[in-house]
Design an enzyme around this catalytic site. Structure first.
Site, mmCIF file in Angstrom:
data_model
loop_
_atom_site.group_PDB
_atom_site.id
_atom_site.type_symbol
_atom_site.label_atom_id
_atom_site.label_comp_id
_atom_site.label_asym_id
_atom_site.label_seq_id
_atom_site.Cartn_x
_atom_site.Cartn_y
_atom_site.Cartn_z
ATOM 1 N N ARG A 130 -5.124 21.408 8.154
ATOM 2 C CA ARG A 130 -4.766 20.315 8.315
ATOM 3 C C ARG A 130 -3.102 20.154 8.350
ATOM 4 N NH1 ARG A 130 -9.302 19.655 8.808
ATOM 5 N NH2 ARG A 130 -10.829 18.359 7.944
ATOM 6 N N ASP A 161 0.456 -8.964 2.018
ATOM 7 C CA ASP A 161 -0.580 -7.842 1.501
ATOM 8 C C ASP A 161 -1.798 -9.010 0.800
ATOM 9 O OD1 ASP A 161 -0.143 -4.620 0.812
ATOM 10 O OD2 ASP A 161 -2.046 -5.711 -0.113
ATOM 11 N N ASN A 162 -2.955 -8.392 0.879
ATOM 12 C CA ASN A 162 -3.873 -9.108 0.143
ATOM 13 C C ASN A 162 -4.400 -8.518 -1.237
ATOM 14 O OD1 ASN A 162 -5.498 -6.766 0.583
ATOM 15 N ND2 ASN A 162 -7.258 -8.182 1.818
ATOM 16 N N GLY A 213 -18.776 15.999 7.844
ATOM 17 C CA GLY A 213 -17.721 15.046 8.931
ATOM 18 C C GLY A 213 -16.404 15.609 8.929
ATOM 19 N N SER A 225 -4.434 7.344 13.526
ATOM 20 C CA SER A 225 -4.642 8.482 13.027
ATOM 21 C C SER A 225 -4.954 9.393 13.583
ATOM 22 C CB SER A 225 -5.810 8.032 11.723
ATOM 23 O OG SER A 225 -6.380 9.211 11.384
ATOM 24 N N TYR A 256 -14.668 4.161 10.557
ATOM 25 C CA TYR A 256 -13.206 3.860 10.130
ATOM 26 C C TYR A 256 -12.439 4.468 11.495
ATOM 27 C CZ TYR A 256 -8.939 6.046 8.756
ATOM 28 O OH TYR A 256 -7.643 6.390 8.832
ATOM 29 N N THR A 296 -7.517 11.357 13.180
ATOM 30 C CA THR A 296 -8.957 11.169 13.211
ATOM 31 C C THR A 296 -9.264 10.580 14.665
ATOM 32 O OG1 THR A 296 -10.559 10.440 12.094
ATOM 33 C CG2 THR A 296 -9.227 8.637 12.605
ATOM 34 N N GLY A 316 0.771 -1.283 -0.058
ATOM 35 C CA GLY A 316 0.004 0.229 -0.274
ATOM 36 C C GLY A 316 0.891 1.346 0.190
ATOM 37 N N ASN A 367 -1.973 14.212 8.014
ATOM 38 C CA ASN A 367 -2.440 13.718 6.544
ATOM 39 C C ASN A 367 -1.312 13.398 5.804
ATOM 40 O OD1 ASN A 367 -4.642 15.294 7.811
ATOM 41 N ND2 ASN A 367 -5.263 15.211 5.597
ATOM 42 N N LYS A 418 -9.852 2.575 14.413
ATOM 43 C CA LYS A 418 -8.522 3.076 14.888
ATOM 44 C C LYS A 418 -8.438 3.335 16.565
ATOM 45 C CE LYS A 418 -6.655 3.554 10.901
ATOM 46 N NZ LYS A 418 -5.645 2.404 10.485
#
Ligand code: UD1
Length: 342
Positions: free
Chosen positions: A234, A34-35, A300, A127, A152, A129, A13, A182, A156
């Protein structure tokens, strides 16, 4: 001397591939698992080309515990960096069971297999977040977490809690949660970078695809926020700087330097940048004009968040080094590379 080996789950990723490169550069052996649900072998090939190392890669779904167990049987890593997770906020609202199922199951599997096999060190990709709309800025690791606003974000928070409780319960297990702000940009070689499938949800891939002519126009979500220019703020952290934070976290654990068995670090630049500032910087650095318009606020979104990074600076000896100019130049170089633009 035998090299330390690190399992990088989700290593094909965006963040995983850059981290694999930095681990290898720092002298670690790496195994990628990894898938390929949201990644492809191109990233692994990029890692191999950059490093000159034929990194082993296992195609495995971390949610499939018996298949994942075979990775633990086959390779003698003592450390894991766990990236394998779904990451689209909007999709998590539309399909929460996918997110709880995938992100929690894979994390529980990795921690329980580490316990079963007596493996010691884990870095979890958390994160910013988890802070939600913070009451004070910048946020430190002590800033209270707010209730998550998406499944999501909730995964986390739950994974952080699973890690905290597991290191408290299982002797020999150490964990570090890195709370990323970020992540943006690409490797300076332009051989690896972010490659979202479908319409990009995040700002910088949307910008680079607009510049490349794949998207007609960037929508800036809101210019009426209570910020100096009305757009959201951010903390944009360069992907290579972020990748290096993982290396220092692993080295801290391998070297027995942790102050506690579970530690949390903010990984950002410490600087807040507005959407308008980011767009203008992208235009200036890359000498182009971007087609953009102001659109309504996106549900959001928090108004503003940036990191206090003093803990990572002091404890990990880590600092963000690359400038926003360099990072946005690298993002455009990567987009041009994959689109074959001169
Ligand atoms: C989101 C997630 C974060 C996740 C990160 C990377 C939340 C609240 N945020 O961060 O957890 O780690 O993605 O996957 O869960 N913007 C536009 N136009 C666009 C796209 C974005 O104006 O087309 C604006 C947004 O309103 C925001 C900023 O750009 O102000 C950054 O957005 P984005 O890149 O999506 O990241 P976050 O929402 O901050």
């Amino acid at each position: 001397m035998k090299k330390e080996c690190v399992l990088v789950s989700g290593g094909a990723g965006y963040i995983g591939s850059h981290t694999a490169v930095e681990l290898i550069n720092a002298g670690y052996d790496v195994v990628i698992a990894d898938n390929f649900s949201n990644s492809d072998m191109g990233a692994v090939e990029g890692v191999r080309r950059i490093t000159g190392v034929d990194v082993p890669v296992v195609e495995v779904d971390c949610c499939d515990k018996s298949a994942f167990r075979r990775v633990f049987e086959q390779y003698e890593f003592d450390s894991v960096i766990h990236f394998a997770a779904s990451k689209a906020v909007g999709e998590s609202v539309a399909d929460p069971l996918k997110y709880y199922g995938n992100n929690l199951t894979s994390f529980i599997n990795v921690v329980s297999l580490m316990h079963e096999f007596g493996r010691h060190n884990i870095v979890f990709s958390s994160s910013a977040t988890v802070y939600g709309e913070a009451d004070t800025l910048p946020v430190t690791e002590q800033t209270p977490r707010k209730p998550a606003t998406s499944p999501y974000g909730n995964t986390k928070q739950i994974c952080e809690d699973i890690l905290r409780d597991s290191v408290a319960a299982y002797d020999g297990l150490r964990g570090i949660a890195l709370r990323y702000f970020n992540p943006i940009g690409a490797h300076p070689s332009a051989l690896i970078g972010e490659l979202p499938r479908g319409v990009p949800q995040n700002l910088v891939p949307y910008i680079t695809q607009t510049a490349a002519g794949i998207r007609e126009c960037l929508s800036i979500f809101g210019d009426d926020y209570p910020t100096p220019d009305g757009s959201c703020i951010r903390d944009y952290i360069d992907i290579v700087d972020l990748a290096r934070a993982h290396v220092v976290a692993i080295t801290r654990m391998v070297g027995g330097k942790c102050r506690k068995n579970y530690e949390i670090f903010n990984i950002g630049t410490g600087k807040g940048v507005s959407v308008f500032e980011l767009v203008k910087t992208f235009e200036r650095v890359n000498n182009l004009k971007l087609n953009y318009k102001v659109a309504p606020r996106r549900a959001g979104d928090v108004v503003a968040i940036w990191a206090d990074t003093s803990l990572a600076n002091k404890e990990l000896g880590w600092h963000a080094e690359r400038t926003l100019d360099q990072t946005l130049a690298s993002a455009w170089a990567w987009e041009k590379h994959i689109r074959g633009i001169e």
